[in-house]
Design a protein around this motif. Sequence first.
Motif, PDB file in Angstrom:
ATOM      1  N   LYS A 162      30.893  43.146  40.730  1.00 10.87           N
ATOM      2  CA  LYS A 162      31.145  43.745  42.048  1.00 10.87           C
ATOM      3  C   LYS A 162      30.051  43.358  43.049  1.00 10.87           C
ATOM      4  O   LYS A 162      30.329  43.139  44.221  1.00 10.87           O
ATOM      5  N   HIS A 221      39.201  41.800  45.827  1.00 12.98           N
ATOM      6  CA  HIS A 221      39.384  42.638  44.641  1.00 12.98           C
ATOM      7  C   HIS A 221      40.830  42.484  44.164  1.00 12.98           C
ATOM      8  O   HIS A 221      41.646  43.383  44.338  1.00 12.98           O
ATOM      9  N   SER A 230      40.547  50.361  42.412  1.00  9.90           N
ATOM     10  CA  SER A 230      40.039  50.556  41.054  1.00  9.90           C
ATOM     11  C   SER A 230      40.933  51.521  40.279  1.00  9.90           C
ATOM     12  O   SER A 230      41.331  52.565  40.801  1.00  9.90           O
ATOM     13  N   LYS A 237      45.621  46.731  38.206  1.00  5.80           N
ATOM     14  CA  LYS A 237      45.458  45.268  38.243  1.00  5.80           C
ATOM     15  C   LYS A 237      45.516  44.661  36.843  1.00  5.80           C
ATOM     16  O   LYS A 237      46.254  43.702  36.601  1.00  5.80           O
ATOM     17  N   ASP A 247      40.685  41.057  38.072  1.00  5.77           N
ATOM     18  CA  ASP A 247      39.891  41.935  38.950  1.00  5.77           C
ATOM     19  C   ASP A 247      39.411  41.267  40.240  1.00  5.77           C
ATOM     20  O   ASP A 247      39.328  41.933  41.261  1.00  5.77           O
TER      21      ASP A 247
HETATM   22 MN    MN Z   1      37.865  46.477  39.875  1.00  8.11          MN
END
Ligand code: MN
Length: 588
Positions: free
Chosen positions: A215, A235, A257, A261, A284
Amino acid sequence: MSEATLGTKNTAHPAISAWVEKMAKLCKPDRVFWCAGSEAEKQFLTDLAVHQGTLRPLDQKKWPGCYYHRSSPNDVARVEQFTFICTPLKEEAGPTNNWAPPAQMYDRLYCLADSAMRGRTMYVVPYLMGPPGSELSKVGVELTDSVYVVLSMGVMARTGVLAYEQLGESDDFNRGLHCMLDVNPERRFIAHFPQDNTIISVGSNYGGNVLLGKKCLALRIGSYLGHREAWMAEHMLILGVEDPKGEKTYVAAAFPSACGKTNFAMMIPPERFRDWKVWTVGDDIAWMKPGPNGRLYAINPETGYFGVVPGTNFKSNPNAMRSMQRNTFFTNVAITAEGDIWWEGKDEEPPPGLIDWQGRPWVKGEKAAHPNSRFCAPMINNPALDPAVDEPLGVPISAIIFGGRRATTMPLVFQAFNWIHGVYVGAMMGSEMTAAAFGTVGQVRRDPMAMLPFCGYNMGSYFSHWLKMRKNLQRPPKIFHVNWFRKTAEGEYLWPGFGENMRVLKWMVDRCRGRVGADETPLGWMPDPSDIDLEGMNYDRSKLEEALRIDIEDWKKEVMSQDELFIKLHNDLPVELHFQRELLISRL
Ligand code: MN
Ligand code: GTP
Ligand code: SPV
């Protein structure tokens, strides 16, 4: 390599050498261990982690090469309130990020890092994000005093001396420093210095906070660099859909999040679609850049999956189950004395003698696994891994899909009228919060392009960047919005989701290829319900109609609720988004 040579200095690169020396002088570790990325090194570090008690081997017959890790109970998710973008001007970070002046944050963090590695080892982890030789790939060097981080980085990124090859004599690498300190939320900071290509993370040992390639570099610093260098860090998962003729269509999808995904990227189509196949490129993060034929090309900068464990089973996501069958780290699931593991939604009875994620005998009714417990698995384990994952050019993206977790309002699927409208749709995304970050789970918040926690600069400029990218694309991807999470008044999901999402994916692929029509609605192009193939599914068509329904009253509220973001960003919001909102209002 003999044990004596493990960890010895393995590069003469002047800038790397100087920076490691400077940080070692600050943190004062007993020893600096240079990681080269060999198998012998991995074995040595794994044994060390087991010896230290950081890792616990699972039953090696059932779970070969798999280990268990339990975090501090106060350190189980990303911490957005302690995440900072440190740019010279506050406006550069923008109103959606925490900001601190760089000098002040460096002072504060250097103070915390001072002597923080006394009695410990500083590991130097060189790594490459992206396929070797790709124009899009980036090099980072993470310094950490956590063996768990070193080993997890080894799964998630291409670590070791190969990173030096990509770097050559350039000084263009990300500097990452991670100190666990005493894993205390009061001394926890995840700080980014985009202008210096530097990240400092202290006081945590949780994935998203400490696997700095993910991230921190691939999204926050990456988005900043993308803005500067005319590419996009998103993302997003990337998948390839192969139709019965063998033609592949690649799509990228941004869901917040813990909103699906990994599941979508690894989807196995239902029996009705047995001649179709879904290939995973990434689950991701996508780095995307205009390429040949005026199309947008995407790479997955990662090599592993750091995925949500609860809810994963052989029915919901068989490819994830197979991915985590070997050489995987499990964090904060439940375990037995025999080294078997269990979690909520594993779809089998909990084994006797279960110990919960906090190390206590599990009591029925309590959580066995933490809702944000994660697996860290190498992508090569995934039976559906797309061979193009190592392609330096990336894969051409035909569709971009946005989606949130919304119990109401958002229909199952619609297609934006064009790129600008699609940017508006992505920018106004909303989603209920999940356990992936500290906060109020279930509350709807605006999460533009699923990047709210990950955009390393001003969100308004980020929207302008999206709009500008259109100019470099002769064949821009079509943009869609999906919602797998709409519910009935009784709280039941209207759409079964998971593998059945193939039916919606097929409609989107057919739209990209001009094979199916659509109805014009206030929101965008929508499928005629009869164009969603429901064959072989025990599902009532009236439910599909409900999942696709546009409730004008709900939508008026939705548009009103966008005010908050519009007001927050008003200085920097591109005027096109105001116009798009006006157009939507008039269509409603
Ligand atoms: Mn993620
Ligand atoms: P991050 O790794 O946090 O970025 O999350 P992700 O977007 O990869 O989320 P993931 O695929 O791990 O899904 C998270 C949760 O959503 C799990 O609890 C899944 O069971 C649930 N989920 C995923 N897909 C679907 C779906 O199609 N329908 C429903 N109802 N739930 C889903
Ligand atoms: C997310 O929270 O979006 C994740 C998990 O993918 S972490 O890497 O911890 O950020």
